[in-house]
Design a protein around this motif. Structure first.
Motif, short mmCIF file in Angstrom:
data_model
loop_
_atom_site.label_atom_id
_atom_site.label_comp_id
_atom_site.label_asym_id
_atom_site.label_seq_id
_atom_site.Cartn_x
_atom_site.Cartn_y
_atom_site.Cartn_z
N LEU A 162 -17.74 14.98 12.21
CA LEU A 162 -17.13 13.98 13.09
C LEU A 162 -16.49 14.65 14.30
N ALA A 163 -15.76 15.74 14.06
CA ALA A 163 -15.10 16.46 15.16
C ALA A 163 -16.12 17.05 16.13
N ILE A 164 -17.25 17.53 15.60
CA ILE A 164 -18.31 18.07 16.47
C ILE A 164 -18.85 16.99 17.39
N LEU A 165 -19.05 15.79 16.87
CA LEU A 165 -19.51 14.68 17.70
C LEU A 165 -18.47 14.32 18.77
N LEU A 166 -17.21 14.30 18.36
CA LEU A 166 -16.14 13.92 19.29
C LEU A 166 -15.79 15.03 20.28
#
Length: 451
Positions: A223-227
């Motif tokens: 999720l953090a990689i996407l954000l």
């Protein structure tokens, strides 16, 4: 500001003092340093000094080397074999010699020399520290706990920044909205790389039965990689995952994998589309969002100049030149170009050999019960090979420390697998099955200690 500097210096002193209590636990000492460096990276960007005017993290790096050195001597550990990262040793030695020569012939403070040399040596310290602490399969599995505590702080800060919209812009020293999250790593590009490398590090543990915490942590990292809105990291990570799944397909549940991929695609599509359509826009500081063409121009310029000194380059730090819309002095966003320009073509080629060698080594676990570690390492090394075309990893302390962490885990897993296979073969060929024979019944290969 002075009070903030003093507070960080006090924390540095406490860190170095507490590090000395971990002499018997090299894994925790190493992960402790990675946590400290990742959590307080702001000290490096603000150029806060430590003892005797040295750069902030130098005492911490030296403390880790002291702890690891004492551990190997007191516990009489065998030093890790040179062969697995031999080419990296040569690259590091040459960089240190070049750094020393650059210091001699170009006037600069001694603290800069010490900082640069300790930075180059830190990844090897991480490799030694992790290698010393992993002696059997149980040690490999126990590494999950320090991994969680080490990586969680930078991850949570970045997620909060993504959800609130506020982040720290180190170039302008402002807390602003509308820019990419930086976590505690401070730089947006380095933060995206850090997230991907951490995700590859914990992937082996998330794939093991009963590791619910690691599965949740991996989901948060994805999720953090996407954000993080880091286009280069997205592309490199996709290539790395595809190659990793292809090589280790015999161990992967492809239906589950494609199901997870579909979920990630549905969740991330709006973010990815928005990020790529923003290439034609400018940010709030008037800078173009399309930085790729500018990077290509700068790299082409440096490669042209490198042809005048192809063997030894121009010395450490010489690639940092003014370019971009703001004309700030920065290195090219390409590790290979930077290596060629600063250290010459031979060292750049040797470094490329090192990267591909590590990717090939990661495939050795395809037929092992420890295959998960090879799967994570292969994805990590393919990611590094690809992302190095657009970013700087080798010269970033925290990101390369994570790379060496991955390699140490993988190399020990390979060694443990070799011992297990040898013991299994010996057990198969054993003909004496009497109860008093050591090979009878209880042949515990999984926890056989290796040196």
């Amino acid at each position: 500001m002075a009070q903030f500097d003093t507070l960080l210096q006090i924390m540095l002193f406490c860190f170095c003092f507490s590090m000395m209590t971990l002499i018997l636990r090299p894994i925790w000492a190493t992960m402790y340093l990675i946590w400290f460096r990742a959590t307080f990276a702001v000290a490096a960007y603000l150029h806060i000094s430590s003892l005797a005017g040295m750069p902030f993290f130098v005492p911490a790096y030296l403390a880790l080397w002291i702890v690891i050195g004492i551990h190997y001597i007191v516990m009489q550990r065998a030093w890790p074999p040179a062969l697995p990262i031999f080419s990296y040793y040569i690259v590091t030695i040459f960089m240190l010699i070049s750094t020393l020569g650059f210091f001699i012939f170009s006037p600069s403070p001694p603290s800069n020399l010490i900082d640069t040399m300790t930075k180059h040596l830190l990844p090897i310290a991480v490799y030694f520290g992790i290698s010393a602490g992993i002696r059997n399969a149980t040690d490999l599995q126990r590494l999950a706990t320090p991994l969680i505590w080490t990586l969680i702080a930078a991850l949570l800060v970045g997620l909060i920044q993504s959800l609130t919209g506020y982040s720290y812009d180190y170039a302008h020293d402002l807390i602003v909205t509308g820019i990419r999250p930086v976590g505690t790593i401070i730089d947006a590009n380095a933060y995206g790389i850090f997230l991907c490398l951490c995700a590859f590090t914990i992937t082996p543990y998330a794939m093991m039965p009963g590791q619910k915490q690691m599965k949740l942590l991996l989901a948060l990292f994805i999720l953090a990689i996407l954000l993080s809105k880091n286009r280069g990291s997205w592309i490199a990570a996709i290539i790395a995952v595809i190659i990793g799944v292809m090589v280790y397909s015999r161990h992967i549940n492809l239906k589950r994998f494609f199901g997870m991929l579909l979920v990630v695609t549905l969740v991330g599509s709006p973010i990815v589309v928005q990020r790529f359509t923003a290439l034609k826009e400018v940010d709030k500081f008037g800078q173009s969002q399309d930085t790729f063409s500018e990077r290509i121009n700068q790299s082409s310029k440096l490669l042209g100049q490198a042809s005048l000194s192809p063997i030894v380059g121009y010395g450490a730090g010489s690639a940092e030149q003014p370019w971009g819309n703001d004309k700030l002095s920065r290195p090219p966003h390409d590790d290979y170009v930077r290596m060629v320009y600063e250290f010459g073509y031979p060292i750049a080629v040797l470094y490329i050999i090192f990267l591909f060698d590590q990717a090939i080594r990661a495939t050795r676990l395809k037929r092992s019960q420890n295959w998960q570690y090879g799967f994570g390492a292969l994805m990590a090394m393919v990611y590094v090979i690809v992302i190095s075309f657009t970013q700087n990893l080798l010269f970033d302390t925290i990101t390369y420390a994570i790379i060496m962490l991955i390699l140490a885990i993988t190399h020990r897993a390979i060694r443990i697998s070799h011992v297990q296979q040898k013991n299994d073969r010996d057990s198969e060929y054993s003909t004496d099955d009497r109860p008093g024979n050591p090979s009878h019944g209880n042949f515990r290969t999984a926890n056989r200690v290796i040196r």
